[in-house]
Design an enzyme around this catalytic site. Structure first.
Site, PDB file in Angstrom:
ATOM      1  N   HIS A   1     -24.841 -28.568  22.238  1.00 20.32           N
ATOM      2  CA  HIS A   1     -25.586 -28.979  21.281  1.00 20.32           C
ATOM      3  C   HIS A   1     -26.110 -30.559  21.371  1.00 20.32           C
ATOM      4  CE1 HIS A   1     -27.072 -28.763  17.019  1.00 20.32           C
ATOM      5  NE2 HIS A   1     -26.140 -29.548  16.576  1.00 20.32           N
ATOM      6  N   PHE A   2     -25.140 -31.568  21.556  1.00 22.77           N
ATOM      7  CA  PHE A   2     -25.556 -32.951  21.476  1.00 22.77           C
ATOM      8  C   PHE A   2     -25.878 -33.294  22.953  1.00 22.77           C
ATOM      9  CE2 PHE A   2     -22.791 -32.807  17.828  1.00 22.77           C
ATOM     10  CZ  PHE A   2     -23.581 -33.793  17.054  1.00 22.77           C
TER      11      PHE A   2
END
Length: 290
Positions: A262-263
């Protein structure tokens, strides 16, 4: 050099990071949940030599000072209103926008309001299509269908410190390259008094973003903004299908799937910055002539 500034927008004191000359093309960086402009700490210096880079903390996040829930209704429409006023206040008249997570529905609302203001879109796991939503949204969908206290309380698991760490590390082949600074700071922000309830309010309102997808997609089809999608392909919430769907409405959209979660900036900041530096100059030159 990065400057850390504050500006009053109504009852909000919006904190933001700014770097680069205002004479250069502008890029607005919009963060997601549960982070802040801190997520762009490594990206900003890599862009500031050629661009005017601005990264605000959304209301309820980071160092932005905002009213309590009793005085401000935490919805994505209202977050957008604050950021729209912020952009106007600092005279950011035309800009590219970097969309991540919550930053996507905010930035795309801005784009539909004033499409001529946006000269390019970089979407890093910033979803705008139903097929981009994973099964991980099940608990939130249950709350959208029945806003009971039990369904609201079930969402508190998303606010737990271990969940924040999991969001940063899930799908990352080598988790030792993920700095603990990001998720530790996010967990500090989430632990502040009242932060849990306003975040639950935003969880509940996220359904308004999905209801806005047709409007966002209409904007894509009619305005054909230059778009670069940089997507952590192991994101547990936003699937690669959400990135690939952009080409349905913007055939010339560029799609890059990254071997991370996600990051993505925590693991692929150099690749993301290099790709942006390749994408943006020709895009700006083309759109400036329109």
């Amino acid at each position: 050099m990065v400057h850390y500034r504050m500006v009053d927008i109504g009852e909000h004191r919006v904190a933001y990071r700014e770097a680069g000359s205002p004479k250069n093309p502008a890029i607005l960086l919009l963060h997601g949940f549960p982070t802040s402009s801190h997520m762009f700490r490594e990206l900003i210096p890599r862009l500031a030599d050629h661009y005017h880079v601005v990264a605000p903390d959304l209301p309820g996040f980071g160092n932005t000072v905002s009213p309590s829930r009793g005085r401000f209704h935490y919805t994505f429409d209202n977050l957008t209103d604050v950021i729209a006023s912020f952009v106007e206040n600092i005279s950011l008249n035309r800009f590219a926008v970097y969309l991540f997570d919550y930053g996507a529905p905010v930035g795309l609302r801005l784009a539909t309001m004033k499409p001529n203001q946006i000269w390019a879109i970089i979407s890093q796991n910033g979803n705008a299509y139903e097929e981009g939503l994973s099964d991980g949204w099940g608990p939130m969908r249950a709350y959208w269908e029945d806003a009971s206290q039990s369904n609201r309380d079930a969402l508190r698991a998303f606010l737990a410190p271990e969940t924040t760490i999991w969001q940063y590390t899930h799908g990352v082949p080598d988790t030792t390259i993920v700095s603990p600074d990001g998720y530790s700071l996010d967990n500090y922000y989430l632990s502040r008094p009242g932060a849990d309830e306003l975040q639950l309010d935003l969880f509940g309102d996220y359904k308004s973003n999905i209801a806005s997808y047709p409007a966002f997609q209409h904007y894509f089809r009619t305005c054909q903004p230059p778009l670069l999608a940089l997507w952590g392909k192991h994101d547990p919430f936003f699937l690669p299908a959400g990135a690939e769907a952009f080409q349905r409405d913007i055939p010339d959209a560029e799609i890059r799937l990254l071997n991370t979660g996600h990051f993505a900036l925590e693991t692929h900041v150099d690749e993301i910055a290099d790709t942006m530096r390749g994408f943006l100059p020709a895009t700006h030159a083309k759109t400036s002539s329109l």
